[in-house]
Design a protein around this motif. Structure first.
Motif, PDB file in Angstrom:
ATOM      1  N   ARG A 249       0.828  -1.212   0.000  1.00 39.89           N
ATOM      2  CA  ARG A 249       0.000   0.000   0.000  1.00 39.89           C
ATOM      3  C   ARG A 249       0.860   1.260   0.000  1.00 39.89           C
ATOM      4  O   ARG A 249       0.417   2.314  -0.452  1.00 39.89           O
ATOM      5  CB  ARG A 249      -0.931   0.019   1.207  1.00 39.89           C
TER       6      ARG A 249
ATOM      7  N   THR B 255      -2.965   9.942  -3.178  1.00 43.54           N
ATOM      8  CA  THR B 255      -3.322   8.684  -2.533  1.00 43.54           C
ATOM      9  C   THR B 255      -3.310   7.547  -3.559  1.00 43.54           C
ATOM     10  O   THR B 255      -3.065   7.761  -4.751  1.00 43.54           O
ATOM     11  CB  THR B 255      -4.712   8.787  -1.900  1.00 43.54           C
ATOM     12  N   GLU B 256      -3.615   6.341  -3.083  1.00 44.63           N
ATOM     13  CA  GLU B 256      -3.675   5.191  -3.981  1.00 44.63           C
ATOM     14  C   GLU B 256      -4.694   5.392  -5.086  1.00 44.63           C
ATOM     15  O   GLU B 256      -4.529   4.914  -6.215  1.00 44.63           O
ATOM     16  CB  GLU B 256      -4.042   3.931  -3.193  1.00 44.63           C
ATOM     17  N   GLN B 257      -5.787   6.113  -4.764  1.00 45.09           N
ATOM     18  CA  GLN B 257      -6.846   6.352  -5.742  1.00 45.09           C
ATOM     19  C   GLN B 257      -6.592   7.599  -6.584  1.00 45.09           C
ATOM     20  O   GLN B 257      -7.440   7.964  -7.404  1.00 45.09           O
ATOM     21  CB  GLN B 257      -8.201   6.487  -5.029  1.00 45.09           C
ATOM     22  N   GLY B 258      -5.462   8.262  -6.379  1.00 44.69           N
ATOM     23  CA  GLY B 258      -5.155   9.454  -7.154  1.00 44.69           C
ATOM     24  C   GLY B 258      -5.715  10.738  -6.570  1.00 44.69           C
ATOM     25  O   GLY B 258      -5.611  11.798  -7.204  1.00 44.69           O
ATOM     26  N   ARG B 259      -6.301  10.658  -5.393  1.00 44.21           N
ATOM     27  CA  ARG B 259      -6.908  11.849  -4.793  1.00 44.21           C
ATOM     28  C   ARG B 259      -5.861  12.702  -4.074  1.00 44.21           C
ATOM     29  O   ARG B 259      -4.744  12.258  -3.807  1.00 44.21           O
ATOM     30  CB  ARG B 259      -8.016  11.447  -3.819  1.00 44.21           C
TER      31      ARG B 259
END
Length: 416
Positions: free
Chosen positions: A205, A310-314
């Motif tokens: 992660r 973040t991992e989601q691109g946020r």
């Protein structure tokens, strides 16, 4: 009776507005003020104004039957009375609508603030937190500033003939301007902290590894958190060797969906305390350039070119990087220092950076330009000693004194 109680006897024209004695309630005026000062304001400013108006409105309520619970009352005021609905905003719940109807009935008239006793009670309410404790000095100053500005607006609108607080002697304690030297980390401690960030969370992660460059930018380049969040690769020059360069032109402060025009958590703004469109050039040390090059090679960039996401691109949230930082301190610092204020907040990395530059003998004007501050603010707030720098100076003083402890060598001319 209300006029007599508020000291508005006939002939005291300074308390009357241009249209005579105002019949407007404080709540009706406050909602009008909030909406008039909503367009064009920063999201965090809107949030702070709503918070201040909520505290003042609660202090301006009469004791009528059916008073809502404190939490419900403040939620209705904060989220609906003093906020302009944005895109995708849900409809006001029925419970909050009933609360605001009760507030409209229970609110005191605006002119009652000409009563010095009531005005002082309202000001004193700004000192208290929800749990009854004393609020921070900066919180008191911010809320009082909103009240003063709102009453100036009432005078401007003709609802009041004079400013009610001019008759009340009430002062907010002076805030602490200088940075506490206990929070400033020396270069060795800062490097240990940055190394420990990569060990937070699992490897897959990469909860910590994603933020190594983020925190490094705050320490090596003196970036504010909202500036580090907005760093984009096209704005950087990252050579293979030597110093790099970053051109800052925007920030992404976190405020909340309710306060932004876009309905997102972060508000896109220009540089702090700078005119719109102004840029700031920040030199990047070789060590930071290497870290950022490695970060881009490992994680790439977001769709808009942002380097940290973040991992989601946020966009990285305040909660995310604060949690990682608290875990980092437990890993990097010895037990004797984890309970101290040393680097307790991520923002303390910026304090450490500016203090280090000053201790290195850098020109204060150049340091202020890199940090985006004035020289006055820099010297009054950031000119602090590094952690344990006293011992270094003590060694220098001791070394100088020890020279004079030895007997002086005889002069060859005297022997001749």
């Amino acid at each position: 009776m209300r006029a007599l109680r508020a000291g508005l006897a006939q002939g005291n024209g300074a308390a009357h507005g241009a249209r005579g004695l105002s019949q407007l309630s404080w709540y009706a005026f406050a909602t009008e003020y909030a909406r008039a000062h909503w367009p064009g304001r920063a999201a965090k400013t809107r949030d702070e104004v709503s918070d201040a108006l909520t505290s003042i409105t609660v202090a301006m309520l009469c004791e009528l039957p059916g008073r809502p619970k404190g939490q419900v009352l403040r939620r209705a005021l904060r989220h609906w009375a003093f906020a302009v609905p944005g895109p995708g905003q849900v409809e006001m719940p029925a419970e909050d609508r009933l609360v605001l109807q009760w507030v409209a009935k229970a609110s005191r008239p605006l002119v009652d603030l000409h009563d010095p006793v009531l005005a002082r009670e309202v000001l004193e309410s700004l000192r208290r937190k929800l749990d009854g404790g004393e609020a921070a000095v900066e919180t008191m100053r911010r809320k009082r500033k909103v009240l003063v500005h709102a009453l100036h607006y009432a005078v401007e609108r003709g609802e009041l003939g004079s400013h009610p607080l001019h008759r009340v002697r009430w002062r907010v304690p002076k805030p602490a301007v200088a940075v506490d030297p206990r929070v400033v980390a020396n270069p060795h401690q800062a490097r240990d902290l940055l190394s420990a960030v990569s060990y937070v969370g699992g490897y897959r992660r990469a909860r910590g590894r994603r933020l190594v460059g983020f925190f490094a930018g705050m320490y090596y380049a003196g970036l504010r958190p909202e500036e580090a969040v907005a760093v984009a690769l096209p704005d950087c020059r990252l050579p293979r060797t030597g110093w790099g360069r970053l051109i800052l032109h925007r920030t992404l402060p976190q405020a909340g969906r309710r306060w932004t025009d876009t309905g997102r958590y972060h508000d896109e703004r220009g540089l702090k305390n700078r005119p719109p469109g102004e840029t700031r050039v920040v030199p990047l040390p070789p060590h930071l350039v290497a870290l950022w090059r490695e970060h881009v090679a490992t994680f790439g960039t977001a769709d808009d070119g942002r380097m940290f996401f973040t991992e989601q691109g946020r966009i990285i949230s305040y909660t995310t990087y604060h949690r990682v930082w608290h875990e980092t301190r437990d890993l990097a610092l010895p037990p004797a220092l984890t309970s101290t204020p040393l680097a307790k907040r991520p923002y303390d990395l910026r304090h450490s950076a500016l203090s280090t530059w000053l201790c290195a003998g850098a020109d204060p004007a150049e340091v202020a330009q890199r940090a985006g501050n004035s020289v006055e603010v820099l010297l009054s707030r950031y000119a602090k000693c590094l952690y344990d720098r006293q011992s270094i100076n003590n060694q220098r003083i001791e070394g100088l004194l020890s020279v004079y402890d030895r007997p002086p060598e005889p002069d060859p001319q005297d022997e001749a």
